[in-house]
Design a protein around this motif. Sequence first.
Motif, PDB file in Angstrom:
ATOM      1  N   MET A 118      42.738  61.937  54.323  1.00 49.24           N
ATOM      2  CA  MET A 118      42.876  60.503  54.062  1.00 49.24           C
ATOM      3  C   MET A 118      43.024  60.265  52.561  1.00 49.24           C
ATOM      4  O   MET A 118      42.328  60.858  51.762  1.00 49.24           O
ATOM      5  N   LYS A 119      43.945  59.372  52.211  1.00 54.34           N
ATOM      6  CA  LYS A 119      44.121  59.040  50.801  1.00 54.34           C
ATOM      7  C   LYS A 119      42.915  58.259  50.288  1.00 54.34           C
ATOM      8  O   LYS A 119      42.451  57.328  50.941  1.00 54.34           O
ATOM      9  N   PHE A 120      42.409  58.639  49.118  1.00 53.33           N
ATOM     10  CA  PHE A 120      41.238  57.957  48.557  1.00 53.33           C
ATOM     11  C   PHE A 120      41.707  56.711  47.811  1.00 53.33           C
ATOM     12  O   PHE A 120      42.514  56.786  46.898  1.00 53.33           O
ATOM     13  N   VAL A 121      41.236  55.560  48.218  1.00 49.57           N
ATOM     14  CA  VAL A 121      41.565  54.293  47.563  1.00 49.57           C
ATOM     15  C   VAL A 121      40.251  53.633  47.174  1.00 49.57           C
ATOM     16  O   VAL A 121      39.389  53.409  48.025  1.00 49.57           O
ATOM     17  N   ASP A 122      40.059  53.361  45.906  1.00 46.44           N
ATOM     18  CA  ASP A 122      38.800  52.760  45.467  1.00 46.44           C
ATOM     19  C   ASP A 122      39.019  51.401  44.824  1.00 46.44           C
ATOM     20  O   ASP A 122      38.145  50.890  44.139  1.00 46.44           O
ATOM     21  N   GLU A 123      40.168  50.796  45.056  1.00 49.10           N
ATOM     22  CA  GLU A 123      40.442  49.468  44.523  1.00 49.10           C
ATOM     23  C   GLU A 123      41.467  48.786  45.421  1.00 49.10           C
ATOM     24  O   GLU A 123      42.448  49.407  45.840  1.00 49.10           O
ATOM     25  N   ALA A 124      41.240  47.521  45.735  1.00 51.13           N
ATOM     26  CA  ALA A 124      42.167  46.780  46.586  1.00 51.13           C
ATOM     27  C   ALA A 124      42.012  45.291  46.311  1.00 51.13           C
ATOM     28  O   ALA A 124      40.960  44.829  45.839  1.00 51.13           O
ATOM     29  N   PHE A 125      43.070  44.545  46.602  1.00 50.19           N
ATOM     30  CA  PHE A 125      43.071  43.095  46.448  1.00 50.19           C
ATOM     31  C   PHE A 125      43.383  42.467  47.801  1.00 50.19           C
ATOM     32  O   PHE A 125      44.336  42.878  48.482  1.00 50.19           O
ATOM     33  N   ILE A 126      42.573  41.472  48.203  1.00 50.43           N
ATOM     34  CA  ILE A 126      42.780  40.811  49.490  1.00 50.43           C
ATOM     35  C   ILE A 126      42.639  39.303  49.319  1.00 50.43           C
ATOM     36  O   ILE A 126      42.041  38.809  48.358  1.00 50.43           O
ATOM     37  N   ASP A 127      43.209  38.569  50.259  1.00 47.30           N
ATOM     38  CA  ASP A 127      43.056  37.116  50.351  1.00 47.30           C
ATOM     39  C   ASP A 127      42.328  36.813  51.654  1.00 47.30           C
ATOM     40  O   ASP A 127      42.696  37.347  52.719  1.00 47.30           O
ATOM     41  N   ILE A 128      41.307  35.990  51.575  1.00 49.43           N
ATOM     42  CA  ILE A 128      40.565  35.625  52.776  1.00 49.43           C
ATOM     43  C   ILE A 128      40.532  34.105  52.914  1.00 49.43           C
ATOM     44  O   ILE A 128      40.597  33.368  51.919  1.00 49.43           O
ATOM     45  N   ALA A 129      40.472  33.644  54.151  1.00 49.12           N
ATOM     46  CA  ALA A 129      40.401  32.207  54.423  1.00 49.12           C
ATOM     47  C   ALA A 129      39.468  31.990  55.597  1.00 49.12           C
ATOM     48  O   ALA A 129      39.710  32.504  56.701  1.00 49.12           O
ATOM     49  N   ALA A 130      38.396  31.251  55.363  1.00 44.81           N
ATOM     50  CA  ALA A 130      37.516  30.854  56.461  1.00 44.81           C
ATOM     51  C   ALA A 130      38.192  29.745  57.249  1.00 44.81           C
ATOM     52  O   ALA A 130      39.109  29.069  56.767  1.00 44.81           O
ATOM     53  N   GLY A 131      37.758  29.530  58.476  1.00 45.79           N
ATOM     54  CA  GLY A 131      38.388  28.529  59.332  1.00 45.79           C
ATOM     55  C   GLY A 131      38.052  27.102  58.919  1.00 45.79           C
ATOM     56  O   GLY A 131      36.947  26.821  58.441  1.00 45.79           O
ATOM     57  N   ASP A 132      38.999  26.207  59.087  1.00 45.73           N
ATOM     58  CA  ASP A 132      38.744  24.780  58.849  1.00 45.73           C
ATOM     59  C   ASP A 132      37.930  24.211  60.004  1.00 45.73           C
ATOM     60  O   ASP A 132      37.978  24.705  61.136  1.00 45.73           O
ATOM     61  N   GLY A 133      37.171  23.170  59.698  1.00 45.78           N
ATOM     62  CA  GLY A 133      36.422  22.495  60.754  1.00 45.78           C
ATOM     63  C   GLY A 133      37.335  21.651  61.620  1.00 45.78           C
ATOM     64  O   GLY A 133      38.372  21.146  61.166  1.00 45.78           O
ATOM     65  N   GLY A 134      36.985  21.485  62.893  1.00 46.58           N
ATOM     66  CA  GLY A 134      37.772  20.641  63.798  1.00 46.58           C
ATOM     67  C   GLY A 134      37.578  19.165  63.485  1.00 46.58           C
ATOM     68  O   GLY A 134      36.553  18.760  62.926  1.00 46.58           O
ATOM     69  N   ASN A 135      38.544  18.356  63.841  1.00 51.11           N
ATOM     70  CA  ASN A 135      38.474  16.915  63.596  1.00 51.11           C
ATOM     71  C   ASN A 135      37.568  16.231  64.610  1.00 51.11           C
ATOM     72  O   ASN A 135      37.439  16.675  65.755  1.00 51.11           O
TER      73      ASN A 135
END
Length: 356
Positions: free
Chosen positions: A1-18
């Motif tokens: 397995m390739k060793f990766v010790d750094e990464a960038f991600i985007d996360i989004a929690a869910g919006d509340g319902g109306n």
Amino acid sequence: MKFVDEAFIDIAAGDGGNGCVSFRHEKYKEFGGPNGGDGGRGGHVFAVADPSLNTLVDYRYARRYEAKRGEHGMGSDMFGAAGDDITLKMPVGTIISDAETGEVLFELLHPGEVITIAKGGDGGFGNLRFKSAINRAPRQKTPGWPGERRSLKLELKVLADVGLLGMPNAGKSTFIAAVSNARPKIADYPFTTLHPNLGVVRVGPEQSFVVADIPGLIEGASEGAGLGHQFLRHLQRTRLLLHVVDAAPFDESVDTVAQAKAIVNELKKYDEALYKKPRWLVLNKLDMVPLEQREALVKDFVKRFKYKGPVFEISALTREGCEPLIREIYKHVKAQQVAEQVTVEVDPRFAPDAQP
């Protein structure tokens, strides 16, 4: 397995319902009234420290993670269901920071540790919430609150008690293979190690410590030369550094003392705290030095290096001197672990020797 010790991600929690606007319209019900329910909350995003993972490679290819939004409220006093949460598995030792500001937000230091890295938005209010004695038919409602959105940088610092540092081809991989369960690639050319290796050293029953081998350092590493500079941060959490030196270099013109001093200078340039960590000198490959010359060679090296700490003479290939070394390492690591334990103050009324 390739060793990766750094990464960038985007996360989004869910919006509340109306929230919902609804009124009762039932036959034979004399009094109606509002019955619109609230929306459900959005899903959270969790991170869990998984001890079975040792790399961030999964986050190199899948970079966006979104939790489900909450359901909208409905009539008949029905509230919307909460959105499904998502859990991201990360290696123990992962640092989660803001990709834009660089601020460290969380650290996963213990196996099984769970943290919330993005909270889902709360659901909106239905018109049932606005009913009062003077407002019996409210038509107000509120939309759901948005969930948190973040751009994150994930950085892995391996958790090890002992770190090996030294020039390429000093014998670090041979040493870790000799004393632990790690099986790194070993060859007779420099820069054989391309990523950190972790090994568990078992000293006795329920007595063990973790050792990390990083790629060899060269002069100028703190400015980006060579490979080891990419992994110097993996030594920042160690309790002890072993400076491994090739005591019998193949090229006799090589000044091993100058190389050792260069390594120490690179540590100081990179991080003052790393430079001040306990550091032991380990002279390796002494099996290639005649017995009658070893004592003079070691004394000359220590004198020119101006070193006053513990010195160990070993041969990782033949395991000569390795057993006393790992026992001393365990004593040092255990003493530091005991010193780091937080002492809890006991109320004198409940002390074991308190008088009734």
